[in-house]
Design a protein around this motif. Sequence first.
Motif, PDB file in Angstrom:
ATOM      1  N   ASP A   1      -5.451   2.960   0.511  1.00 19.64           N
ATOM      2  CA  ASP A   1      -5.463   2.148  -0.684  1.00 19.64           C
ATOM      3  C   ASP A   1      -5.171   0.746  -0.532  1.00 19.64           C
ATOM      4  OD1 ASP A   1      -2.935   2.610  -0.019  1.00 19.64           O
ATOM      5  OD2 ASP A   1      -2.044   2.976  -1.962  1.00 19.64           O
ATOM      6  N   GLY A   2      -5.752   0.179   0.584  1.00 20.47           N
ATOM      7  CA  GLY A   2      -5.662  -1.242   0.679  1.00 20.47           C
ATOM      8  C   GLY A   2      -6.689  -2.148  -0.113  1.00 20.47           C
TER       9      GLY A   2
ATOM     10  N   VAL B   1       0.912  -1.322   0.053  1.00 20.71           N
ATOM     11  CA  VAL B   1      -0.113  -0.043  -0.006  1.00 20.71           C
ATOM     12  C   VAL B   1       0.878   1.273   0.011  1.00 20.71           C
ATOM     13  CG1 VAL B   1      -1.754  -1.295   1.263  1.00 20.71           C
ATOM     14  CG2 VAL B   1      -0.155   0.168   2.449  1.00 20.71           C
TER      15      VAL B   1
END
Length: 285
Positions: free
Chosen positions: A118-119, A102
């Motif tokens: 933003d996983g 990430v």
Amino acid sequence: MARRSIGCLPWMLGGILALAWMGEFTRPPPLQVETFDPRSPRRPLPQWSDEAFVIEDPRDAPGDSMGTAFAVDRDGAWLTAEHVTRDCSRIGLQQGNIARAVSRVIESREADAALVRDGLPSEDVLPLSGRMPAPGSIGFHMGFPAGRPTLVVSELIGPASARRGQTDQTEPVLAWAEVGRIPAGDHTLSGISGGPVLAEDGHVVGVNSAATDRRGRILTTAPDAMIRLVVASRAVNDQPVAYPFAGLADAEARFASWLEQGAIRRIYCDVDEGAPRLTATVPNG
């Protein structure tokens, strides 16, 4: 004022990290870390309790480690502990036998909480609450102590404050007394750090932060501090319905389901000396 020493929770991997890093050969963008701090001289945080804890940070230099993270938005927002992501060169969520890198993380300076923007997407997310449960109520801590999926059951003692390492900064926490584990054992709780603690009503009311080496006290972030970070991130839109736990068997079944659905995962910190790491500040308000 009572003051107790309590251990930091990330599980140190040393040289045995077996997962391959997705994107290692494609050179992912530098890790971008934002910080959020709502404190100010005009708005100091409330002092909840005279009971105080000292969280002992590892004495050695930062190294590779593992913690727990849990999904809070289907588009890829995940919560974990700030000390799990601190000083990392790379951060990755486990996906099978790889660590999916990430690149966007926001760390709280108010409490031991961090949010990955933003996983991995997740169809199942955990419901959050900023309300403190009543002292004496049951809590369910979920995560990977010593790398093993474990459900820890506790009773809430109440609010307290904690000071990390040699700093003068204190943070509000909830203190819990451990009463049992599934599976049973007395191994270290290192690795459960960053996982959720759920109240009897089914809401997540904090992030696992620190614990004594043996059965004793578990500290979690204050629920309102967790919510302030989530709101500041502007990355969480889902508001799933919370269902009260019917008992221990129900908590165990939900934990197993969240593991199977990938809503609770291991999170890895990789430390490379000199690796790029960009830091910015999130405006307050």
